[in-house]
Design an enzyme around this catalytic site. Sequence first.
Site, short mmCIF file in Angstrom:
data_model
loop_
_atom_site.label_atom_id
_atom_site.label_comp_id
_atom_site.label_asym_id
_atom_site.label_seq_id
_atom_site.Cartn_x
_atom_site.Cartn_y
_atom_site.Cartn_z
N GLU B 64 0.65 -1.25 -0.11
CA GLU B 64 0.10 0.13 0.01
C GLU B 64 0.67 1.00 0.01
O GLU B 64 0.44 2.45 -0.70
CB GLU B 64 -0.91 -0.09 1.26
CG GLU B 64 -1.99 -0.97 1.01
CD GLU B 64 -1.42 -2.48 1.39
OE1 GLU B 64 -0.46 -2.75 1.91
OE2 GLU B 64 -2.13 -3.51 1.37
N HIS B 133 -11.09 -4.12 8.57
CA HIS B 133 -11.67 -4.06 7.54
C HIS B 133 -12.79 -2.85 7.47
O HIS B 133 -13.56 -2.64 6.78
CB HIS B 133 -12.41 -5.15 7.06
CG HIS B 133 -11.39 -6.33 6.52
ND1 HIS B 133 -10.31 -6.77 7.07
CD2 HIS B 133 -11.31 -6.75 5.26
CE1 HIS B 133 -9.54 -7.55 6.46
NE2 HIS B 133 -10.34 -7.47 5.15
#
Lengths: 367, 329
Positions: B64, B133
């Site tokens: 990321e 999440h």
Amino acid sequence: MPRKKIYEGSVEYLQILDEKGNVDKELEPQLSNEDLDKMYRFMITTRTFDRKVLSLQRQGRAFTYAPVEGKEASQTGTAYALKKTDRVFPSYRDHGVYLTRGLSLKQMFLMWMGTEEGGRMPEDSGDFPFAIPIASQIPHAVGAAWAAKIQKQDKVCAVYFGDGATSEGDFHEGINFAGVNKAPVVLVCQNNKYAISVPRALQTAAETIAQKALAYGFEGIQVDGNDVLAVYSAMKSAVEKARKGEGPTLIECLTYRFGPHTTSDDPSKYRSKEEEEEWRKKDPVVRFQLYLRSKGIWNEEYEKKVNEEAKQKVEKALEEAESSIKIDPTDIFKYVYAEMPEPLREEMEYLKRIGEEKKEAHGEQNG
Amino acid sequence: MVNKMAKMTLIQAINNALHLEMEKDEKVVVMGEDVGHEGGVFRATVGLQEKFGKERVIDTPLAESGIIGTAIGMAVSGLKPVPEIQFSGFLYYCFNQLVSHAARIRMRTRGRYSVPMVVRSPYGAGIRALEHHSESTEALFVHMAGLKVVIPSGPYNAKGLLLSAIRDPDPVMFLEPMRLYRSVKEDVPEEDYAIPLGQAKVEREGSDLALISWGSMMKETREAADEAKEKDVSVEVIDLQTLWPFDEKTVIKSIEKTGRAIVVHESPRTCSIGSELAARAMDHNFLNLKAPVTRVTGFDIPVPLARYEDFNMPDVFRIMKAIDKVMSF
């Protein structure tokens, strides 16, 4: 004026038991029949647990789940080479690692049932709850190994991650620390060819993942991850080396997940049926059976018995797990700090009050 | 000319906006984990790689910080990257690139370089997802001066806001309410339209109370407004849409009219956008406030696991309690 080769490295590949059940006698690890029986049972229990959680997930009794089927040899083979006092730092698909380490099936069910109690590791274990953010557990394992070295404790740490994780900064930073400090850590990469849908070739231009260790100054080895004997042997040497203070090893297990990345994924979008069938033929459980048969351990009756026992244990643990779940809303405030700060206590009291008021309001509507 | 409309979910509206803008502007590139061949784990980028090729719709390595770092490099070199960070908890990997670089390259170079990039990511809880999440991180990004922060609340404004975000000259965090990805369908014009950044939307006019929210909490906010109506409380509903720089004028004007305000958000209470709006109301509306500005929010805790997530999220009941309270002053 010199222009000369100053570095040359190589990486070995290890397979001991092939798909047809042939064994390399020179490389064959010396495992007792008792060990072999135990290892097989761990692998079967892993598969039984895995299939059970998948069916629970479909019934809405478990949440999103990462199935492990196909990787039993990589997980049991590595974890079995560790001592109880060693430590593991798994990722979210390492159910076989936990089982082989002796974590209870009940705890493993709780981990996948969305309960805050799922991460409560037993007091007699130094193992870590699984990490979801990719590769983030690698520096932890290296730090824990480093701590063991500083404190002169006989502890080896093993960390588990996938092929995709080797692209993350945490992988590179972590293994660099391991190399520099000769930390007693074993880095286990289960290369299952895909990071969700993205094939290994898009993660790295390197021919192997194992060779990445060379750039950090230590040894890397690639093994047939579906050959439990090869996995165990590679792990055993790496653990012994770490225990002797000779530093880390990166083990790349070539393996495959037979199922999806998680229950939210459809692998038919990115893998061919032919490829999946090809890997089914390399089933680590079936291959181990061939070996156990040659050792006089495995026969149809044994298979039936082992499966039946695994099934019973799994069912019993599931019942224990489900009946132990008590959802207390205030659990979300506990354990944030050693001592609950006043503002949190106020929020907790507010939540309790809201709960009571909801009950009252509900009662009024009914009455 | 009559606008051609289609029923779209939020995720389809995002996909539609990306198709339109990639067609219109060849500088736009989409990148991230599983965004190409797979079309994204939520299907936001489906069909893009087939149409625009692997050079513009890129399956990146799983990294990321690398995704955002290279997107910054592309953005200072004439492209308009739209990186996707697959889940909200993985945004934390990107913080150094976002704070130290994306947010300040314009300032560091006195305008010589800029980062026209849109970081798309789901946010929020409510679908029983795994740990890491379900984060709500908008306040963290608002604190990173130099970034803009946008959160749509439905298919229609998702498309219009995303098109504006991609055309914006500065880096935009575009956080998509994961809970609403597929749960609602709206009429969405098939053609190009833009909803300007920095503008709140007064969804309903009311005279007693301003109820301010954004993103997935707009659902509960609207429901609470309906319920309040039955109790003869006239609620003005405001969808903030852009969290930073936010539309202070619209909010202040509404509080000036009603004298009461409640802010609803899923992210933690302390140092939140709700806290900021309450402070601004004190600055501007002190003399016409009839009740304290109240926040109905998530708690100051790590986002709880699946079975507990509802306890942390504001619901209609909690909003109604707050409405009763401010109306009792």
